[in-house]
Design a protein around this motif. Structure first.
Motif, PDB file in Angstrom:
ATOM      1  N   ILE A 171     -15.968   6.500   1.941  1.00 48.89           N
ATOM      2  CA  ILE A 171     -15.419   5.354   2.667  1.00 48.89           C
ATOM      3  C   ILE A 171     -13.911   5.300   2.441  1.00 48.89           C
ATOM      4  CG2 ILE A 171     -15.335   2.821   2.751  1.00 48.89           C
ATOM      5  CD1 ILE A 171     -18.290   2.774   2.125  1.00 48.89           C
ATOM      6  N   THR A 172     -13.178   4.987   3.485  1.00 50.25           N
ATOM      7  CA  THR A 172     -11.727   4.819   3.384  1.00 50.25           C
ATOM      8  C   THR A 172     -11.415   3.373   3.018  1.00 50.25           C
ATOM      9  OG1 THR A 172     -11.273   6.551   5.007  1.00 50.25           O
ATOM     10  CG2 THR A 172      -9.529   4.924   4.627  1.00 50.25           C
ATOM     11  N   PHE A 173     -10.603   3.207   1.987  1.00 50.05           N
ATOM     12  CA  PHE A 173     -10.164   1.884   1.553  1.00 50.05           C
ATOM     13  C   PHE A 173      -8.670   1.735   1.826  1.00 50.05           C
ATOM     14  CE2 PHE A 173     -14.049   2.563  -0.686  1.00 50.05           C
ATOM     15  CZ  PHE A 173     -14.611   1.301  -0.880  1.00 50.05           C
ATOM     16  N   GLY A 174      -8.278   0.522   2.129  1.00 52.37           N
ATOM     17  CA  GLY A 174      -6.864   0.230   2.312  1.00 52.37           C
ATOM     18  C   GLY A 174      -6.470  -0.946   1.442  1.00 52.37           C
ATOM     19  N   ILE A 175      -5.245  -0.954   0.985  1.00 51.69           N
ATOM     20  CA  ILE A 175      -4.716  -2.109   0.268  1.00 51.69           C
ATOM     21  C   ILE A 175      -3.326  -2.395   0.798  1.00 51.69           C
ATOM     22  CG2 ILE A 175      -3.925  -0.661  -1.648  1.00 51.69           C
ATOM     23  CD1 ILE A 175      -4.411  -3.163  -3.458  1.00 51.69           C
ATOM     24  N   ILE A 176      -3.071  -3.652   1.083  1.00 53.63           N
ATOM     25  CA  ILE A 176      -1.785  -4.064   1.634  1.00 53.63           C
ATOM     26  C   ILE A 176      -0.892  -4.584   0.515  1.00 53.63           C
ATOM     27  CG2 ILE A 176      -0.644  -5.652   3.238  1.00 53.63           C
ATOM     28  CD1 ILE A 176      -3.211  -5.579   4.913  1.00 53.63           C
ATOM     29  N   ASP A 177       0.353  -4.136   0.521  1.00 49.64           N
ATOM     30  CA  ASP A 177       1.380  -4.576  -0.437  1.00 49.64           C
ATOM     31  C   ASP A 177       1.209  -3.995  -1.830  1.00 49.64           C
ATOM     32  OD1 ASP A 177       2.831  -5.962   1.419  1.00 49.64           O
ATOM     33  OD2 ASP A 177       2.124  -7.941   0.832  1.00 49.64           O
ATOM     34  N   ASP A 178       0.607  -2.825  -1.939  1.00 51.77           N
ATOM     35  CA  ASP A 178       0.537  -2.150  -3.232  1.00 51.77           C
ATOM     36  C   ASP A 178       0.507  -0.641  -2.992  1.00 51.77           C
ATOM     37  OD1 ASP A 178      -0.246  -2.543  -6.334  1.00 51.77           O
ATOM     38  OD2 ASP A 178      -1.318  -0.817  -5.515  1.00 51.77           O
ATOM     39  N   VAL A 189      -2.356   2.493  -6.206  1.00 53.33           N
ATOM     40  CA  VAL A 189      -3.718   3.032  -6.243  1.00 53.33           C
ATOM     41  C   VAL A 189      -3.690   4.438  -5.626  1.00 53.33           C
ATOM     42  CG1 VAL A 189      -6.110   2.717  -5.551  1.00 53.33           C
ATOM     43  CG2 VAL A 189      -4.683   0.721  -6.014  1.00 53.33           C
ATOM     44  N   GLN A 190      -3.788   5.437  -6.465  1.00 54.89           N
ATOM     45  CA  GLN A 190      -3.710   6.820  -6.012  1.00 54.89           C
ATOM     46  C   GLN A 190      -5.108   7.426  -5.955  1.00 54.89           C
ATOM     47  OE1 GLN A 190      -0.609   8.021  -5.164  1.00 54.89           O
ATOM     48  NE2 GLN A 190       0.201   6.006  -5.729  1.00 54.89           N
ATOM     49  N   ALA A 191      -5.618   7.626  -4.756  1.00 52.63           N
ATOM     50  CA  ALA A 191      -6.945   8.221  -4.584  1.00 52.63           C
ATOM     51  C   ALA A 191      -7.013   8.862  -3.202  1.00 52.63           C
ATOM     52  CB  ALA A 191      -8.036   7.169  -4.739  1.00 52.63           C
ATOM     53  N   LYS A 192      -7.868   9.857  -3.062  1.00 48.23           N
ATOM     54  CA  LYS A 192      -7.953  10.605  -1.805  1.00 48.23           C
ATOM     55  C   LYS A 192      -8.491   9.769  -0.657  1.00 48.23           C
ATOM     56  CE  LYS A 192      -8.494  15.177  -3.906  1.00 48.23           C
ATOM     57  NZ  LYS A 192      -9.371  16.381  -4.037  1.00 48.23           N
ATOM     58  N   ASN A 193      -9.188   8.691  -0.962  1.00 50.26           N
ATOM     59  CA  ASN A 193      -9.768   7.864   0.102  1.00 50.26           C
ATOM     60  C   ASN A 193      -9.129   6.481   0.174  1.00 50.26           C
ATOM     61  OD1 ASN A 193     -10.972   7.228  -2.400  1.00 50.26           O
ATOM     62  ND2 ASN A 193     -12.784   6.352  -1.408  1.00 50.26           N
ATOM     63  N   VAL A 194      -7.889   6.348  -0.306  1.00 53.60           N
ATOM     64  CA  VAL A 194      -7.191   5.061  -0.291  1.00 53.60           C
ATOM     65  C   VAL A 194      -5.858   5.167   0.439  1.00 53.60           C
ATOM     66  CG1 VAL A 194      -6.109   3.251  -1.688  1.00 53.60           C
ATOM     67  CG2 VAL A 194      -8.267   4.273  -2.437  1.00 53.60           C
ATOM     68  N   ALA A 195      -5.611   4.211   1.335  1.00 54.71           N
ATOM     69  CA  ALA A 195      -4.323   4.095   2.026  1.00 54.71           C
ATOM     70  C   ALA A 195      -3.570   2.912   1.425  1.00 54.71           C
ATOM     71  CB  ALA A 195      -4.532   3.887   3.524  1.00 54.71           C
ATOM     72  N   ASP A 196      -2.390   3.180   0.889  1.00 52.68           N
ATOM     73  CA  ASP A 196      -1.531   2.129   0.332  1.00 52.68           C
ATOM     74  C   ASP A 196      -0.544   1.704   1.414  1.00 52.68           C
ATOM     75  OD1 ASP A 196      -2.415   2.251  -2.528  1.00 52.68           O
ATOM     76  OD2 ASP A 196      -1.700   4.305  -2.337  1.00 52.68           O
TER      77      ASP A 196
END
Length: 349
Positions: A125-132, A135-142
């Motif tokens: 699953i792709t996760f996103g976080i706004i304003d940070d 979080v360094q991970a292959k499935n995370v968009a900062d």
């Protein structure tokens, strides 16, 4: 179910936030452990203040709605609780992951620990976080923004609009993210008038104390700055900024909104003649673009940064008094060009 804005319901009183779920689109069975790359839609978990803040969270909700409509996908958005822990956020994100939503977005830097933990459990699953961007991970968009650039322009606008050479800044919480807003604003104002007087105040030291969710705190701070002589107030304070805008309107001085174009917000309509402009960031676009990247089979990951040059931040021009001020617009055009060509380096602290 869209909640009615607190300012419409209870003026600037702080409302108690309950956990509420809003769902649309089709239903599906829970995903197996690890998640699925083909989720049933977008999952959104709101920041402190929740939906109805007419600012940061509502911008995310706009992107959520656009994704549902334009991409023809389902979606589920979940409200925060007052005084919640990181464990509560983890539970919220896991609830969305187990239900099969993809992408899942945490609205606000406070979700960083939860996104880091839950993304590791659901690598498909792709996760996103706004304003940070930590979080360094292959499935995370900062998804981060150059708020200081829009704030610089807000400072120019304030300095060109004040009649007293005296302006104010109100930050919701005393943290590095909000320091960026203050730094850009002060620098922009002083580029117009190095001797301008600037009031500055933070409402709380931590988010848990209500700095982003207390219109009454915003109103009190605005009253103090107006009493001190400031006649243009810029608030980077989420829901608390509604109190600043209300106070500015009551005293017939200018307010500068934040994140969303607050001149256009229905719940603030009675105050809009005193909303000079808003320093915007395209949170809606960030939310939509991440959902689209997942649907297209090419999920965005890593740091996704928005700036003045990319159109991800800027100033709203909905107020005719702002848009039709030729001198002000010329000054803003010059400042914007300088930021884009690198001749102006905007401070972040």
């Amino acid at each position: 179910m869209r909640r009615v804005s607190r300012i419409a319901v209870a003026g600037v009183a702080t409302a108690s936030l309950a956990v509420a779920l809003s769902a649309c689109g089709g239903s599906s069975t829970d995903a197996s452990s690890g998640g699925s790359a083909k989720g049933k839609g977008i999952g959104l978990a709101y920041d402190i203040g929740g939906k109805g803040d007419q600012s940061f969270n509502d911008a995310a909700f706009t992107g959520f709605q656009k994704a549902e409509k334009d991409l023809k996908i389902g979606g589920r958005d979940i409200e925060p609780q007052d005084g919640e822990s990181d464990a509560d956020k983890v539970q919220r994100l896991e609830q969305l992951a187990k239900s099969g939503y993809n992408p899942i977005i945490g609205v606000g830097f406070v979700y960083a620990p939860a996104v880091k933990e839950v993304a590791a459990k659901y690598p498909k699953i792709t996760f996103g976080i706004i304003d940070d961007d930590k979080v360094q991970a292959k499935n995370v968009a900062d998804m981060v923004f150059h708020e200081e650039e829009a704030s610089y322009l807000a400072g120019v606008a304030a300095a060109k609009s004040t009649k007293k050479d005296h302006i104010g800044f109100i930050g919701g919480v005393d943290i590095p993210l909000i320091h960026k807003f203050q730094a850009g604003y002060v620098q922009g104002a002083k580029s117009v008038n190095p001797k301008i007087k600037i009031e500055s105040q933070y409402l709380t030291q931590t988010p848990q104390e209500g700095g982003f969710a207390s219109p009454d705190k915003g109103k009190d701070a605005a009253e103090g700055q107006i009493d001190a002589g400031a006649d243009v107030l810029y608030a980077a304070a989420g829901l608390s900024g509604q109190g600043v805008i209300q106070s500015a309107a009551a005293h017939k001085v200018w307010a500068i909104g934040v994140d969303s174009d607050q001149y256009k917000q229905d719940a603030l309509a009675k105050y809009k003649d005193y909303i000079l402009t808003s320093a915007t960031k395209d949170v809606a676009g960030a939310v939509f673009n991440l959902a689209k990247s997942v649907q297209d089979g090419k999920p965005a990951t890593g740091v996704v940064r928005a700036s003045l040059a990319t159109g991800g931040v800027g100033l709203a021009d909905s107020n005719p008094a702002f848009k039709n001020n030729a001198d002000l617009q010329a000054a803003l055009k010059k400042a914007e060009a300088g930021i884009k060509d690198g001749s102006i380096t905007v401070k972040t602290s």
